[in-house]
Design a protein around this motif. Sequence first.
Motif, PDB file in Angstrom:
ATOM      1  N   UNK A   6       9.554  -5.350 -20.673  1.00 44.97           N
ATOM      2  CA  UNK A   6      10.099  -4.023 -20.959  1.00 44.97           C
ATOM      3  C   UNK A   6      11.153  -3.607 -19.936  1.00 44.97           C
ATOM      4  N   UNK A   7      11.238  -4.324 -18.833  1.00 42.60           N
ATOM      5  CA  UNK A   7      12.180  -3.947 -17.788  1.00 42.60           C
ATOM      6  C   UNK A   7      13.519  -4.647 -17.852  1.00 42.60           C
ATOM      7  N   UNK A   8      13.659  -5.656 -18.715  1.00 44.75           N
ATOM      8  CA  UNK A   8      14.877  -6.458 -18.710  1.00 44.75           C
ATOM      9  C   UNK A   8      16.137  -5.610 -18.921  1.00 44.75           C
ATOM     10  N   UNK A   9      16.127  -4.732 -19.924  1.00 48.03           N
ATOM     11  CA  UNK A   9      17.311  -3.927 -20.229  1.00 48.03           C
ATOM     12  C   UNK A   9      17.607  -2.946 -19.100  1.00 48.03           C
ATOM     13  N   UNK A  50      13.581  -0.311  -8.968  1.00 49.89           N
ATOM     14  CA  UNK A  50      13.478  -0.663 -10.393  1.00 49.89           C
ATOM     15  C   UNK A  50      12.697  -1.960 -10.573  1.00 49.89           C
ATOM     16  N   UNK A  51      12.827  -2.893  -9.632  1.00 48.22           N
ATOM     17  CA  UNK A  51      12.078  -4.143  -9.722  1.00 48.22           C
ATOM     18  C   UNK A  51      10.581  -3.904  -9.528  1.00 48.22           C
ATOM     19  N   UNK A  52      10.225  -3.063  -8.545  1.00 44.99           N
ATOM     20  CA  UNK A  52       8.800  -2.813  -8.309  1.00 44.99           C
ATOM     21  C   UNK A  52       8.187  -2.026  -9.464  1.00 44.99           C
ATOM     22  N   UNK A  53       8.970  -1.173 -10.117  1.00 42.00           N
ATOM     23  CA  UNK A  53       8.421  -0.410 -11.226  1.00 42.00           C
ATOM     24  C   UNK A  53       8.037  -1.325 -12.392  1.00 42.00           C
ATOM     25  N   UNK A  54       8.846  -2.327 -12.664  1.00 40.11           N
ATOM     26  CA  UNK A  54       8.599  -3.212 -13.802  1.00 40.11           C
ATOM     27  C   UNK A  54       7.870  -4.496 -13.396  1.00 40.11           C
ATOM     28  N   UNK A  55       7.265  -4.497 -12.214  1.00 40.78           N
ATOM     29  CA  UNK A  55       6.545  -5.693 -11.783  1.00 40.78           C
ATOM     30  C   UNK A  55       5.334  -5.936 -12.687  1.00 40.78           C
ATOM     31  N   UNK A  56       4.994  -7.205 -12.824  1.00 36.70           N
ATOM     32  CA  UNK A  56       3.872  -7.610 -13.670  1.00 36.70           C
ATOM     33  C   UNK A  56       2.985  -8.557 -12.863  1.00 36.70           C
ATOM     34  N   UNK A  57       2.109  -8.010 -12.026  1.00 39.59           N
ATOM     35  CA  UNK A  57       1.286  -8.862 -11.153  1.00 39.59           C
ATOM     36  C   UNK A  57       0.270  -9.669 -11.959  1.00 39.59           C
ATOM     37  N   UNK A  58       0.025 -10.864 -11.516  1.00 37.09           N
ATOM     38  CA  UNK A  58      -0.987 -11.704 -12.159  1.00 37.09           C
ATOM     39  C   UNK A  58      -2.382 -11.177 -11.821  1.00 37.09           C
ATOM     40  N   UNK A  59      -3.236 -11.073 -12.825  1.00 34.22           N
ATOM     41  CA  UNK A  59      -4.581 -10.567 -12.593  1.00 34.22           C
ATOM     42  C   UNK A  59      -5.611 -11.432 -13.321  1.00 34.22           C
ATOM     43  N   UNK A 180      -2.796  -6.578 -22.640  1.00 34.95           N
ATOM     44  CA  UNK A 180      -1.868  -5.455 -22.750  1.00 34.95           C
ATOM     45  C   UNK A 180      -1.904  -4.825 -24.142  1.00 34.95           C
ATOM     46  N   UNK A 181      -1.951  -3.491 -24.180  1.00 32.44           N
ATOM     47  CA  UNK A 181      -1.772  -2.803 -25.450  1.00 32.44           C
ATOM     48  C   UNK A 181      -0.507  -1.951 -25.443  1.00 32.44           C
ATOM     49  N   UNK A 182       0.126  -1.791 -24.266  1.00 29.29           N
ATOM     50  CA  UNK A 182       1.340  -1.003 -24.234  1.00 29.29           C
ATOM     51  C   UNK A 182       1.916  -0.867 -22.845  1.00 29.29           C
ATOM     52  N   UNK A 183       2.957  -0.032 -22.762  1.00 29.95           N
ATOM     53  CA  UNK A 183       3.688   0.188 -21.517  1.00 29.95           C
ATOM     54  C   UNK A 183       4.311   1.577 -21.600  1.00 29.95           C
ATOM     55  N   UNK A 184       4.273   2.324 -20.480  1.00 27.21           N
ATOM     56  CA  UNK A 184       4.937   3.628 -20.432  1.00 27.21           C
ATOM     57  C   UNK A 184       5.941   3.591 -19.290  1.00 27.21           C
ATOM     58  N   UNK A 185       7.175   3.959 -19.577  1.00 28.46           N
ATOM     59  CA  UNK A 185       8.209   3.898 -18.546  1.00 28.46           C
ATOM     60  C   UNK A 185       8.171   5.140 -17.667  1.00 28.46           C
ATOM     61  N   UNK A 186       8.073   4.907 -16.382  1.00 33.15           N
ATOM     62  CA  UNK A 186       8.078   5.925 -15.330  1.00 33.15           C
ATOM     63  C   UNK A 186       6.799   6.775 -15.380  1.00 33.15           C
ATOM     64  N   UNK A 187       6.769   7.942 -14.680  1.00 35.23           N
ATOM     65  CA  UNK A 187       5.522   8.686 -14.497  1.00 35.23           C
ATOM     66  C   UNK A 187       4.841   9.042 -15.810  1.00 35.23           C
ATOM     67  N   UNK A 188       3.522   8.948 -15.858  1.00 28.38           N
ATOM     68  CA  UNK A 188       2.819   9.155 -17.113  1.00 28.38           C
ATOM     69  C   UNK A 188       1.317   9.261 -16.865  1.00 28.38           C
ATOM     70  N   UNK A 189       0.548   9.277 -17.949  1.00 28.67           N
ATOM     71  CA  UNK A 189      -0.892   9.451 -17.847  1.00 28.67           C
ATOM     72  C   UNK A 189      -1.575   8.735 -18.999  1.00 28.67           C
ATOM     73  N   UNK A 190      -2.803   8.289 -18.761  1.00 27.24           N
ATOM     74  CA  UNK A 190      -3.639   7.717 -19.820  1.00 27.24           C
ATOM     75  C   UNK A 190      -4.975   8.458 -19.821  1.00 27.24           C
TER      76      UNK A 190
END
Length: 219
Positions: A6-9, A50-59, A180-190
Amino acid sequence: MTIHKEGYTSIAIVVLVIFVANALAHYFIPDNRFVIWTIYVLSFVLLVAILQFFRNPKRRIITDEKLILCPADGKVVVIEETEESEYFKDKRLQVSIFMSPVNVHINRNPVCGIVSFFRYHPGKYLVAWHPKSSTLNERTSIAVRTHTGKEILFRQIAGAMARRIVWYVQEGVEVKQGEEFGFIKFGSRVDVFLPLGTQVDVKIGDNVSGGLTVLGRFA
């Protein structure tokens, strides 16, 4: 660690802006070293952010049908009994996780099962901790019925900075715990709505990790 798709663009746009800003600085003010180095520093900070925001750590996620995993990274801000009026239309136990811009913004399935309900709602962009954000903001609502018949609902809620919610599920599909079921860009809540009587293993103020921290256990 990799970069989420989701961060590529967004990253490409930031890199282009940085390139143009640096090129213009060198063309119009080549002798002003202070301004040029200021632009260098700001460019570096922006790129790292921007890189740290879209990071995808292995878990390494361990699944267990008796457990409910946290769907997101962030801080627990709400634990209360409330009326869930969209789908269940009864009393539920709500646990809310606030995701700041520095958190990983990948959303993960808390349980495994079948998606029994899905709705997307366009809306406002109140700050994510606003009491009415869960009913007025852009959001999705996803209910999953587990193989043991338990059913929970979780809701992606856009914040003041977020302008795009992404989801990868639809009604009737089977989902796996921790995926994964989704992604929210920038500040948000679940928000997560659990059956009354569910044991909650977190408390307000806890920092949690999606797919790793145990949110609770079915009664």
